[in-house]
Design a protein around this motif. Structure first.
Motif, short mmCIF file in Angstrom:
data_model
loop_
_atom_site.label_atom_id
_atom_site.label_comp_id
_atom_site.label_asym_id
_atom_site.label_seq_id
_atom_site.Cartn_x
_atom_site.Cartn_y
_atom_site.Cartn_z
N LEU A 3 0.83 -1.21 0.00
CA LEU A 3 0.00 0.00 0.00
C LEU A 3 0.86 1.26 0.00
O LEU A 3 0.54 2.25 -0.66
N LEU A 4 1.96 1.21 0.75
CA LEU A 4 2.86 2.37 0.83
C LEU A 4 3.47 2.66 -0.54
O LEU A 4 3.56 3.82 -0.96
N ARG A 5 3.89 1.62 -1.24
CA ARG A 5 4.44 1.81 -2.60
C ARG A 5 3.38 2.40 -3.53
O ARG A 5 3.66 3.33 -4.30
N LYS A 6 2.17 1.87 -3.43
CA LYS A 6 1.09 2.35 -4.29
C LYS A 6 0.76 3.81 -3.98
O LYS A 6 0.59 4.63 -4.89
N ALA A 7 0.67 4.13 -2.69
CA ALA A 7 0.31 5.50 -2.29
C ALA A 7 1.37 6.51 -2.70
O ALA A 7 1.06 7.64 -3.07
N GLY A 8 2.65 6.10 -2.65
CA GLY A 8 3.73 7.00 -3.01
C GLY A 8 4.02 7.08 -4.48
O GLY A 8 4.88 7.86 -4.92
N GLY A 9 3.32 6.26 -5.28
CA GLY A 9 3.54 6.26 -6.72
C GLY A 9 4.87 5.66 -7.13
O GLY A 9 5.42 6.00 -8.18
N VAL A 10 5.40 4.74 -6.28
CA VAL A 10 6.70 4.11 -6.59
C VAL A 10 6.55 2.59 -6.73
O VAL A 10 7.50 1.85 -6.49
N ASP A 11 5.34 2.16 -7.12
CA ASP A 11 5.11 0.72 -7.28
C ASP A 11 5.29 0.27 -8.72
O ASP A 11 5.09 -0.90 -9.04
N GLY A 12 5.66 1.20 -9.61
CA GLY A 12 5.89 0.85 -11.00
C GLY A 12 4.64 0.75 -11.83
O GLY A 12 4.69 0.41 -13.01
N SER A 13 3.47 1.07 -11.25
CA SER A 13 2.22 0.96 -12.00
C SER A 13 1.95 2.17 -12.87
O SER A 13 1.11 2.12 -13.77
N GLY A 14 2.64 3.26 -12.58
CA GLY A 14 2.41 4.49 -13.33
C GLY A 14 1.14 5.22 -12.96
O GLY A 14 0.72 6.16 -13.64
N MET A 15 0.51 4.82 -11.85
CA MET A 15 -0.76 5.41 -11.45
C MET A 15 -0.59 6.75 -10.73
O MET A 15 -1.53 7.51 -10.58
N GLY A 16 0.61 7.05 -10.27
CA GLY A 16 0.82 8.30 -9.55
C GLY A 16 0.51 8.16 -8.07
O GLY A 16 -0.04 7.15 -7.62
N ALA A 17 0.87 9.17 -7.32
CA ALA A 17 0.72 9.13 -5.87
C ALA A 17 -0.72 9.45 -5.45
O ALA A 17 -1.44 10.15 -6.13
N SER A 18 -1.10 8.92 -4.30
CA SER A 18 -2.41 9.21 -3.70
C SER A 18 -2.16 9.88 -2.35
O SER A 18 -1.66 9.25 -1.42
#
Length: 655
Positions: A249-264
């Motif tokens: 979740l932390l990777r996803k929220a920070g936009g550093v999970d490689g998904s290209g979705m951006g930070a939340s």
């Protein structure tokens, strides 16, 4: 007809007749007919229905489980009494009915049993009533759920319901039940019933994304379950929830999970709060810090904060979290000091830039990002002698520096701090009042640099001596230009006390630095007092001088107090009796010794200083004393010089 009958004999008598018919009926159809009438009556008169029919409906409920239509009717009638959809009209009645219903724990147990029935209408009605009781009588509801043999387990089973309307309602109930530390025992049971896995499973599968209400509610419940609950925190750590659930979740929220979705921003703040809470509420915070360090939390946060996707507020959350992770934890400190970010910057170098940076007007008017970065340095350097000495060594210029700069290498922390603090002559108060961005930027850099340098020098004689011996540049010929005399010259030359225009806050920041630097450091005191102009500048700060009337009184009070402390250091370490007599004579003739000591006493009693004292109370930073005005000058100085750098004009936890 029903309305007319109400008008004639009253709603109580009408309800009583319906209850009698339902109780005496021998045919199921007759009972159902009476039940439908009762439900209609509950929508108009919930109180008499609850008072006269509740017992009969609860008695009938277990037998009605085989007939969903009847069970829906019973629950629907009770729902009208406890949680009417016309809440504004019947709020008081619903409240009284809910309190009365919850007084008997067995009533709630009977309701909870119906959650085993996988019918959306049945489950929704039960959850609506539980939500109403959570609003009107939360303590009674919690106690009843605890008393129910399978109460917590049944709620957790419903939490796994895939129907959105049911899941949303049970999240609402659990959010209320677990909030505010109302019932730690219930929170423990819910955790051991698998609440964390279910909640984070919902978050991971939610299709609306990280900004959805469902995600927010799930994280709120998880945070509630952990709040001030060490056993749940230990369980969370031991079950691998940090690595399995929070880190992704932390990777996803920070936009550093490689998904290209951006930070939340919303998700980032929630996850940072959860991780910080795990450290705060743990029985053994060192174990939790170690666990998070091994799971890569520090690297993820620093990568996200150094990137461009997070807001100023979100970056502040991240920096404070890293500060909590490295506080008095050697492995995490070593990890932080070794992190290299994209672009070749070190993590500490990136934090320093955030500490020194003045953002565009309106982006961060409270300087919260600067304060968060300074807080991280404070946590990193607290009781970290090796870290202090490592950074102090970077104050010294190196022969290879020019080559490194040409190659794009990052300038060491010490050299950046030295250059920033020497910008004091650019922090002109008139330019700052006029909104000049360069002057504002200079003042911010001076604050950040003075704060970080003060943390490097704090209670560390080796670092203090390194700073005294540091030249501005490696000399090509002749004697080198030294850092401390150069800084003093810039200050005394441009000080408002000499008719210049240096902002009073800038003076205060550097005076706080000098108070820390000269503490138990004779060589720094000698460098300060050896030049008469430095002493005259300090004495000039104690009185009313042209140009100082623009300075706010709260700033002027700190300036006078800190200047008195620095002079006290000079007096303490003055080996030459002639110099000592000269300094005392100047003070006595200009302001008087009594006023001189009063400046220290007033600063000790000021709110910024008392706030700093409260933050450090119980630790070693304050030392013995704490000082009113009864002791000698040196005793006052000893009691506060090591903490005065924390008393600030600008607010923020590090300021």
């Amino acid at each position: 007809m029903s309305t007319a009958l109400n008008d004639i004999i009253g709603p109580d008598a009408v309800v009583k007749r319906i209850v009698e018919r339902m109780s005496n009926a021998t045919l199921l159809e007759d009972k159902k007919t009476a039940l439908n009438e009762l439900r209609e009556k509950a929508a108009e008169h919930p109180e008499p229905v609850a008072r006269l029919a509740q017992a009969l409906l609860l008695e009938w409920m277990p037998a009605a489980k085989e007939d969903l239509e009847t069970l829906r009717g019973i629950l629907g009638t009770l729902q009208e009494c406890l949680a009417s959809e016309r809440e504004e009209a019947f709020r008081e009645a619903n409240s009284r009915n809910a309190v009365s219903f919850a007084k008997e724990p067995n009533n709630i147990s009977i309701l909870l049993e119906n959650l085993e029935i996988n019918d959306w209408a049945v489950r929704l009605a039960v959850l609506k009533m539980l939500a109403a009781m959570e609003r009107f009588c939360p303590a009674a509801l919690s106690s009843a759920i605890l008393a129910s043999a399978q109460g917590p387990a049944r709620l957790m089973d419903v939490l796994s319901d895939q129907r959105e309307i049911i899941r949303n309602e049970v999240l609402l109930v659990l959010s209320g039940l677990t909030g505010g530390g109302k019932e730690l025992e219930l929170n423990k049971i819910l955790a051991f019933e698998g609440a964390f896995d279910v909640l984070f499973g919902i978050v991971a599968s939610d299709e609306e994304g990280p900004e959805s209400v469902i995600v927010r509610d799930c994280l709120t419940i998880a945070l509630n379950l952990l709040h001030n609950n060490p056993s749940n925190v230990s369980y969370f750590r031991e079950m691998g929830c940090v690595g399995n659930h929070v880190v992704p979740l932390l990777r996803k929220a920070g936009g550093v999970d490689g998904s290209g979705m951006g930070a939340s921003q919303t998700l980032w703040g929630a996850v940072c709060s959860l991780l910080a809470g795990l450290i705060t509420w743990a029985d053994d915070s060192q174990k939790m810090q170690t666990n998070m360090g091994k799971q890569g939390v520090i690297e993820i946060v620093m990568a996200a904060v150094a990137g461009g996707g997070l807001s100023v507020e979100s970056k502040g959350h991240g920096l404070r979290l890293v500060g909590s992770l490295v506080h008095v934890h050697t492995p995490n400190r070593l990890l932080l000091s070794s992190i290299m970010l994209q672009g070749g910057s070190t993590a500490l170098g990136a934090v320093l830039r955030m500490c020194l940076e003045e953002l565009e007007i309106g982006q961060d008017p409270q300087h919260s990002l600067n304060a968060a970065a300074a807080f991280l340095f404070q946590c990193y350097l607290h009781q970290n002698v090796d870290g202090q000495q490592h950074l102090a060594a970077t104050l010294m210029p190196q022969p290879s520096m020019d080559d490194e700069e040409e190659g794009g290498m990052e300038e060491p922390v010490g050299r950046q701090v030295m250059k920033a603090v020497l910008l004091i002559d650019k922090a002109d108060d008139r330019a700052i009042s006029a909104g000049n961005p360069d002057a504002l930027a200079a003042l911010t850099k001076v604050w950040g640099a003075a704060t970080v340098l003060g943390l490097i020098l704090h209670n560390n004689s080796v670092c203090q001596e390194i700073a005294v011996a540091s030249p501005l540049e490696l000399p090509s010929a002749g004697a080198p230009e030294m850092f401390l005399p150069s800084l003093l010259a810039a200050l005394s030359k441009g000080s408002a006390a000499q008719g210049g225009g240096i902002d009073g806050r800038g003076e205060c920041f550097l005076l706080q630095l000098f108070a820390i630097w000269l503490h138990k450091c004779p060589s720094a005191a000698h460098a300060m007092s050896s030049e008469p102009s430095h002493v005259m500048w300090l004495v000039g700060l104690l009185g009313s001088t042209p140009g100082r009337e623009r300075m706010p009184e709260r700033v002027a009070l700190q300036v006078r107090g800190c200047a008195s402390l620095v002079l006290a250091s000079c007096l303490q370490f003055a080996e030459d009796s002639e110099l000592l007599s000269s300094i005392i004579g100047i003070i006595e003739s200009r302001v008087g010794l009594q006023v001189f000591q009063q400046h220290i006493t007033l600063m000790l009693k000021s709110e910024p200083f008392l706030a700093a004292k409260r933050r450090t109370e119980g630790g070693s930073a304050m030392g013995a004393g704490g000082g009113g005005g009864g002791g000698s000058i040196c005793e006052c100085w000893k009691s506060c010089s090591s903490s005065c750098g924390q008393a600030s004009m600008w607010g923020g936890e590090a300021r």
